[in-house]
Design an enzyme around this catalytic site. Sequence first.
Site, mmCIF file in Angstrom:
data_model
loop_
_atom_site.group_PDB
_atom_site.id
_atom_site.type_symbol
_atom_site.label_atom_id
_atom_site.label_comp_id
_atom_site.label_asym_id
_atom_site.label_seq_id
_atom_site.Cartn_x
_atom_site.Cartn_y
_atom_site.Cartn_z
ATOM 1 N N ASP A 246 -50.999 -19.066 -14.060
ATOM 2 C CA ASP A 246 -50.453 -17.857 -13.455
ATOM 3 C C ASP A 246 -51.606 -17.025 -12.913
ATOM 4 O O ASP A 246 -52.444 -16.537 -13.675
ATOM 5 C CB ASP A 246 -49.669 -17.063 -14.502
ATOM 6 C CG ASP A 246 -48.995 -15.829 -13.910
ATOM 7 O OD1 ASP A 246 -49.140 -15.589 -12.694
ATOM 8 O OD2 ASP A 246 -48.321 -15.110 -14.665
ATOM 9 N N HIS B 198 -51.002 -14.264 -10.945
ATOM 10 C CA HIS B 198 -50.553 -12.861 -10.932
ATOM 11 C C HIS B 198 -50.783 -12.179 -9.586
ATOM 12 O O HIS B 198 -50.931 -10.957 -9.516
ATOM 13 C CB HIS B 198 -51.276 -12.081 -12.041
ATOM 14 C CG HIS B 198 -50.355 -11.320 -12.925
ATOM 15 N ND1 HIS B 198 -50.437 -9.958 -13.104
ATOM 16 C CD2 HIS B 198 -49.308 -11.722 -13.702
ATOM 17 C CE1 HIS B 198 -49.497 -9.553 -13.939
ATOM 18 N NE2 HIS B 198 -48.800 -10.608 -14.320
ATOM 19 N N GLU C 133 -48.805 -20.389 -10.259
ATOM 20 C CA GLU C 133 -47.824 -19.327 -10.038
ATOM 21 C C GLU C 133 -48.438 -18.136 -9.319
ATOM 22 O O GLU C 133 -49.505 -17.661 -9.687
ATOM 23 C CB GLU C 133 -47.281 -18.888 -11.405
ATOM 24 C CG GLU C 133 -46.318 -17.732 -11.369
ATOM 25 C CD GLU C 133 -45.783 -17.404 -12.750
ATOM 26 O OE1 GLU C 133 -45.372 -16.254 -12.962
ATOM 27 O OE2 GLU C 133 -45.771 -18.309 -13.618
ATOM 28 N N GLU D 71 -41.247 -14.082 -8.901
ATOM 29 C CA GLU D 71 -40.909 -13.037 -9.868
ATOM 30 C C GLU D 71 -40.804 -11.665 -9.215
ATOM 31 O O GLU D 71 -40.157 -10.769 -9.757
ATOM 32 C CB GLU D 71 -41.928 -12.995 -11.004
ATOM 33 C CG GLU D 71 -43.314 -12.523 -10.603
ATOM 34 C CD GLU D 71 -44.301 -12.607 -11.756
ATOM 35 O OE1 GLU D 71 -44.602 -11.558 -12.340
ATOM 36 O OE2 GLU D 71 -44.737 -13.725 -12.066
ATOM 37 N N ASP E 25 -36.376 -13.754 -11.324
ATOM 38 C CA ASP E 25 -36.216 -13.106 -12.625
ATOM 39 C C ASP E 25 -34.794 -12.584 -12.714
ATOM 40 O O ASP E 25 -34.359 -11.793 -11.874
ATOM 41 C CB ASP E 25 -37.223 -11.963 -12.768
ATOM 42 C CG ASP E 25 -37.254 -11.365 -14.159
ATOM 43 O OD1 ASP E 25 -36.171 -11.024 -14.680
ATOM 44 O OD2 ASP E 25 -38.354 -11.220 -14.724
ATOM 45 N N HIS F 8 -38.415 -16.609 -14.276
ATOM 46 C CA HIS F 8 -39.399 -15.684 -14.850
ATOM 47 C C HIS F 8 -38.700 -14.859 -15.922
ATOM 48 O O HIS F 8 -37.601 -14.350 -15.715
ATOM 49 C CB HIS F 8 -39.921 -14.779 -13.740
ATOM 50 C CG HIS F 8 -40.918 -13.759 -14.159
ATOM 51 N ND1 HIS F 8 -40.607 -12.424 -14.311
ATOM 52 C CD2 HIS F 8 -42.237 -13.857 -14.438
ATOM 53 C CE1 HIS F 8 -41.692 -11.751 -14.660
ATOM 54 N NE2 HIS F 8 -42.694 -12.592 -14.748
#
Length: 381
Positions: free
Chosen positions: A183, A185, A209, A235, A257, A284
Amino acid sequence: MKITGYELFLVEPRWLFLRIDTDEGIAGWGEPIVEGKARTVAQCVEEMFDYLIGQDPTRIEEHWQVLAKGGFYRGGAVLNSALAGIDQALWDIAGKALGVPVHQLLGGHVRDRVRIYGWVGGETLQELAESAAEQVAKGLTAVKMNPCGQLEPLDTPATINAMVARVAAVREAVGPECDVALDFHGRFSGAMSRRVLPLLEPLLPMFVEEPVLPEFTQDLGAVVRSTSIPIATGERLYSRWDFRSVLSDGIAVAQPDISHAGGISETRRIAAMAEAHDVLVAPHCPLGPIALAASLQLDLAVPNFLIQEQALGIGYGDSSGLLNYLLDPSPFTPEAGYIPRLTGPGLGITIDEDAVRAAAERGHSWRNPVWRNADGSLAAW
């Protein structure tokens, strides 16, 4: 059956719970939340109940359409997250009224259990390796990690090499039979992604991700073409319309999500769109028990499901709090890296209202940290 009222509960570590009441005594639970903006979403939920009070809760699609499209301004993180929590609670009511789990209302289960992954962390390579080994010892067959902390827009070779070393330490600790997802971010620029991802290819990540921020999703096509690693994102995309371009760009894994992307109703539609693009779905969910239960109900009914994120040990505050809000935590008990099919009515969980009300008395004011680059400018968290 009519909707008669609702309650909102701001509970630690950073969540917002919603209870919807009916005149037949059936209550449904949802989790409408934007992490760090809980009170903002709560106000939006309250405004939406100007319409919902007195309505039949089983007309889920009608209410979704009105709440999503009945206003002049549509979409976005706050509006769709408020709608998401309401949608979850309405599905919970429908399942309870009929005495069946939500996945039965979605067409029935296509799998008997849901694969999950756990997070690993640590400052040193040894700490990372030990954390990863602990997750494997619990029976998990996949882990996820963040290989980097704060990054400069174009960071140094030393920083890049350190990222690769962190991933290599985890890969060595878990071996080739365990998947390792990464991830980022949204901390990479497109240029950094194209530079770093080829260096990670020999370690065979399950997926990478959110390599770039959602406002730069137009760069994802170039990122996808630059590497053999499957690219995941979603997400911070809040509707099927937000997903149109990234699905066409060739991502491998969509990550809506269920507490941000319009709830069970819209996330199911996003999954169907993804299936038409040969894209898998990994919802997510670094959130609470209601969001996790709603995600699992969807996972059980979606053909192109891959793996489920869960906060049973993610490290945001007191991770044990997720189970503390349940009267019976056993539905979330994993077996060999999977959560068995939820069989209870509605979302399949029973909320401990005493624990929720006690937590709401304390409340929370969670905010994500604000990071700075070396020159003092804002950095992506």
